[in-house]
Design an enzyme around this catalytic site. Structure first.
Site, PDB file in Angstrom:
ATOM      1  N   HIS A  98       0.879  -1.102  -0.018  1.00 50.09           N
ATOM      2  CA  HIS A  98       0.094   0.110  -0.014  1.00 50.09           C
ATOM      3  C   HIS A  98       1.069   1.080  -0.101  1.00 50.09           C
ATOM      4  O   HIS A  98       1.976   1.201   0.551  1.00 50.09           O
ATOM      5  CB  HIS A  98      -0.787  -0.035   1.198  1.00 50.09           C
ATOM      6  CG  HIS A  98      -1.836   0.885   1.160  1.00 50.09           C
ATOM      7  ND1 HIS A  98      -1.850   2.385   1.491  1.00 50.09           N
ATOM      8  CD2 HIS A  98      -3.318   0.801   1.011  1.00 50.09           C
ATOM      9  CE1 HIS A  98      -2.904   2.986   1.096  1.00 50.09           C
ATOM     10  NE2 HIS A  98      -3.852   2.056   0.794  1.00 50.09           N
ATOM     11  N   GLU A 155      -4.044   2.230  -7.199  1.00 46.35           N
ATOM     12  CA  GLU A 155      -4.388   3.251  -6.025  1.00 46.35           C
ATOM     13  C   GLU A 155      -3.690   4.489  -6.143  1.00 46.35           C
ATOM     14  O   GLU A 155      -2.554   4.571  -5.808  1.00 46.35           O
ATOM     15  CB  GLU A 155      -3.706   2.644  -4.638  1.00 46.35           C
ATOM     16  CG  GLU A 155      -4.515   1.530  -4.362  1.00 46.35           C
ATOM     17  CD  GLU A 155      -5.221   1.668  -2.873  1.00 46.35           C
ATOM     18  OE1 GLU A 155      -4.447   2.149  -1.891  1.00 46.35           O
ATOM     19  OE2 GLU A 155      -6.272   1.285  -2.652  1.00 46.35           O
TER      20      GLU A 155
HETATM   21  P1  PGA Z   1      -9.803   5.612   0.766  1.00 44.81           P
HETATM   22  O1  PGA Z   1      -8.641   4.731   1.008  1.00 44.81           O
HETATM   23  O2  PGA Z   1     -11.164   5.050   0.363  1.00 44.81           O
HETATM   24  O3  PGA Z   1      -9.885   6.111   2.048  1.00 44.81           O
HETATM   25  O4  PGA Z   1      -9.317   6.756  -0.271  1.00 44.81           O
HETATM   26  C1  PGA Z   1      -8.435   3.799  -0.027  1.00 44.81           C
HETATM   27  C2  PGA Z   1      -7.015   2.912   0.191  1.00 44.81           C
HETATM   28  O5  PGA Z   1      -6.115   3.608   0.891  1.00 44.81           O
HETATM   29  O6  PGA Z   1      -6.857   1.787   0.083  1.00 44.81           O
END
Ligand code: PGA
Length: 230
Positions: A98, A155
């Site tokens: 992540h 992401e």
């Molecule tokens: P968010 O986070 O939905 O708060 O934008 C997504 C993630 O980091 O997986």
């Protein structure tokens, strides 16, 4: 392939707060309607064991994920949580690489690739988070034989926790880049997904990773209801 709706609590919630979430969520979802979807949750590590027991007791098809996994096997790696440590907890997925781990814990694409190996070798499906700046570097470092055992999650940094979700068009473009490099793999999107935009993303994505909007059980249950109603 069933589409995945995955909640990521990040470092939020005490054990008790997490348990309350789970109790509420289990009651609020119409489990008979989620047949074509996989619904999952990634609580913080201290909650993983109790979630495992509670999910079994509740007899609901909720999948359990970890938010990370050690790059190393069981052994002398103080502080790390290895695949062995969670081997009897029914873990289906591990969120790996992540951007918050890369940013705050200095994880490199090399380390992330090792985590993918640990995960795949132990039958945990890695949700490999990537963004454009290191997309190619990351994919090139993963064993090519493992590509089809991974789920890649686009992401974009600008969209995480900001409410500034990116266009479905861009998501499609990035998925095409991923697939050009590793074939017909499963691709998810994460970044400010809510019940308002989830259906749009699911037109192109094999699933969504949901942070902020998963923190209230009622919100995430609403998102599941919206996604599975399509
Ligand atoms: P968010 O986070 O939905 O708060 O934008 C997504 C993630 O980091 O997986």
């Amino acid at each position: 392939m069933k589409k995945i709706l995955m909640a990521n609590f990040k470092s939020n919630k005490s054990v008790e707060e997490s348990n309350q979430w789970l109790d509420e969520f289990v009651k609020q979802v119409s489990w008979n309607n989620v047949g074509n979807f996989i619904v999952g949750v990634a609580p913080a590590f201290p909650s993983v064991e109790e979630f495992s027991h509670k999910i079994t007791e509740a007899r609901v098809p909720l999948k359990l994920a970890t938010q990370d996994i050690s790059a190393y096997p069981a052994g002398s790696y103080t502080g790390a949580v290895s695949v062995r440590n969670v081997a009897d907890l029914g873990i289906s997925y591990a969120i790996i690489g992540h951007s918050e781990r890369r940013r705050y814990f200095e994880e490199t694409s090399e380390l992330v690739a090792k985590k993918v190996t640990q995960s795949v070798d132990n039958n945990i499906i890695p949700l490999v988070c990537i963004d454009e700046p290191y997309l190619e570097e990351q994919i090139n470092l993963i064993d090519t034989n493992m590509y089809n055992k991974c789920v890649f999650v686009y992401e974009p940094l600008s969209a995480i926790g900001t409410g500034d979700n990116v266009s479905v068009g861009l998501v499609k473009e990035v998925f095409a880049k991923i697939r050009a490099l590793c074939g017909d793999v499963q691709c998810m999107y994460g970044g400010s997904v809510t019940d308002q935009n989830v259906s749009e993303y699911l037109l192109v994505a094999d699933g969504v990773l949901v942070g902020s909007f998963s923190l209230k059980a009622t919100d995430f249950a609403k998102l599941v209801a919206t996604a599975t109603a399509v």
